[in-house]
Design a protein around this motif. Sequence first.
Motif, short mmCIF file in Angstrom:
data_model
loop_
_atom_site.label_atom_id
_atom_site.label_comp_id
_atom_site.label_asym_id
_atom_site.label_seq_id
_atom_site.Cartn_x
_atom_site.Cartn_y
_atom_site.Cartn_z
N ILE A 129 2.15 -3.48 4.57
CA ILE A 129 1.29 -3.34 5.74
C ILE A 129 0.93 -4.74 6.23
CG2 ILE A 129 -0.81 -2.35 6.68
CD1 ILE A 129 1.21 -0.31 5.63
N LYS A 149 4.45 0.64 0.61
CA LYS A 149 4.75 0.15 1.95
C LYS A 149 4.10 -1.20 2.15
CE LYS A 149 5.33 4.54 4.39
NZ LYS A 149 4.85 5.37 5.52
N GLU A 187 0.86 -1.18 0.00
CA GLU A 187 0.00 0.00 0.00
C GLU A 187 0.89 1.23 0.00
OE1 GLU A 187 -2.68 1.88 3.31
OE2 GLU A 187 -3.81 0.25 2.38
N THR A 206 0.66 0.15 12.34
CA THR A 206 1.22 -0.79 11.37
C THR A 206 2.59 -1.31 11.77
OG1 THR A 206 2.11 1.09 10.13
CG2 THR A 206 -0.07 0.27 9.49
N ARG A 250 -6.78 -5.56 10.36
CA ARG A 250 -5.64 -4.66 10.18
C ARG A 250 -5.66 -3.63 11.32
NH1 ARG A 250 -4.88 -0.76 4.87
NH2 ARG A 250 -3.39 0.70 5.80
#
Length: 706
Positions: free
Chosen positions: A619, A617, A614, A678, A674
């Motif tokens: 995640i 990056k 994302e 993070t 999630r």
Amino acid sequence: MLCTTGKMNLLSNLMRHCPLRVCCHEILKSNLCSSTVLRKKRKSREEKKMVVAPAVNIQFKQNKTIDIWKNMTISELADATKIPVDNVLEIIGFIDGADNYSKPTSIIENISMLREITKKCGFKSNMIPNPNISKQPSDKYIKDAFKRPPAPYNSTIPRHPVVTIMGHVDHGKTTLLDTLRNASVAKSEFGAITQHIGAFIVVLDNGKKITFLDTPGHAAFTTIRSRGAQVTDIVVLVVAADDGVKEQTIESIRMAKNAKVPIIVAINKIDKPMADIERCKKMLQTQGGLDLEEFGGSVQVVQISALHGTNFNYLIESILTLAEILDLRSDPNPPAEGVIIESKVDSHKGKLATVLVQRGKLLNGSILVAGTAWGKVRKMMDHQSNILQEANPSDAIQIIGWKELPQAGQEFLQVSSDKRAREVIDYRLSKSIEEKQIEDSVHILSKLEEHNKEYKNHLLEKRNHRIYRRSKFSSVYQEKLLKNRKNEEKEEIRLNIVIKGDVIGSVEAILDVLETYESDQCKLDIIHFGIGNVSVTDIEYADAFQAIVYAFNVDVLKDAEESAHQSKIVIKQHNIIYKLIDDIKDEMNNSLPPIEIEDVQGEASVLQEFLINENKKKIPVAGCRCISGTLKKAALFKVIREPDEVIYRGKLSSMRHLKDEVVTIKTNMECGLRLEDTNIRLNPGDKIVCYTLREQPQTINWETGF
């Protein structure tokens, strides 16, 4: 060869004509010294022992006996033997081991040495106590007041017995006394609980008297019950037939045994349907440890009904018979002695104390001392407020005229005058101040020791930090200082109270219960306590510390009520002790901030962690299965890793089932979770808990025994 005298004469003649006079003088001096030493050496130890006295002109009768005592001085021995002090010192010089006694003021502490000196002086010795001690009483004996020694039997007269009614709460103690004196005290007692000692005299039909003391049975009044057991001749233990032996029953038995007071058991409420007399007797023997008469012991048992007066004549007969066996007697002659049963401040009569006269005759105008309080008897009354002119042993009366309110349980003594009373009080106050200073010094030393220990630890910690750079040490120090300052600024939850009661016994009971409080959740501070109605002074104390005023069986004066209204001080009045304590507990509970409680909604187990791309990056996303309850996206979540380590608390940023975003996940469903943070990496086997927070009031953990 010339003799010693010839040598001396020769040397003297030479000195007159010789130019070296100084040398000859020294030779003469040395010869004199050597001759003296030679003469002393000629005397053997046997010759010393043969010497009775030096060649002085002493005239005394041989074999005369004199009185001697330990720690006798040489001058006192000279006075006893009628021998001059100088001659006694000469005699002592001929005794081995008596070199220390070289002055008239020297004290001869060795008895054997004292006998030897007396023998050398030509006297026999008779050992007696030191007469100077009896002639010069101690400072304590002069300034303080003490009870007289017991009077001889032939100077005493019979007295009526003092009987204390004891037992568990609500077993009928006060009702029994109501029937005896044809009064209705039980109805006037709040909550049917006696909350202080009642003392009165019952006059029987045959003219005989019995003094009764009614003690509280409630758990809070242990001190008052103990006081009643210590001043009584006989204990009547009341046990309800339908209730049996209880906690205060066993405690009353223990107090009576400790005071070595005989017990008569009165099994009450025998007319009730649930009464079980045999069960009560077995409980008294097994749990109470009493040897009842019907089982071969000495403790009498009387079955009564206090409400209807059943078998009261048997109870009275048992009391009088036991009193005759005990042969109760007392000295009827003044001065009077006794004990303070109870004391209070009456709104109309002033400082009033209920006392039990134990010895002597007490008259109006007598000066009494009790502890650090004293007073002049202005008025004496019985329990019905009848004026009395005198009080005899075993009489329980009320006395008005105290300068200060005496403490319950203290002994009172009659003294000769106001001056003597003030002298005794001043001495006792000074002694109490000295004892307090000693206690304070011990406390100060312990605090100083603790401070020194902390200071040494601080220095050691400071030395250990010297390995860091100054800037780094400074930041660490500043961080620690800021943390300490935050802890100091954290407000401590505290409840301040003022206690006012009707009598000392009630206030004592309240303070005893408050002393059992040990929780750190809320600090409890007693700002002030006292006897009598709530006054303006009490309101000023409460206003200074923002305290609540608790009035127990007392009223609030009008000016105090107005002052409390202006200062917004809360005054709470109570008549029953356990309701007062419950009110204090409620106030502390209300002062505590609410705590957050976690309500678990559901739990999930992490099966595997996935990394998704994302915005360039990676995640982490947890692939989970809901194992119980329901997972709600709007709720809070925490991640628990074995062994019970919470590595994350917060919210979710996404909850998906397959590819769809959902708001709930039910049991046995798989999902992807999630976290908002993070940076948290998840492992298979981690547990994710879904929960919500709710506020719950705190409660004080305080076992009062009620």
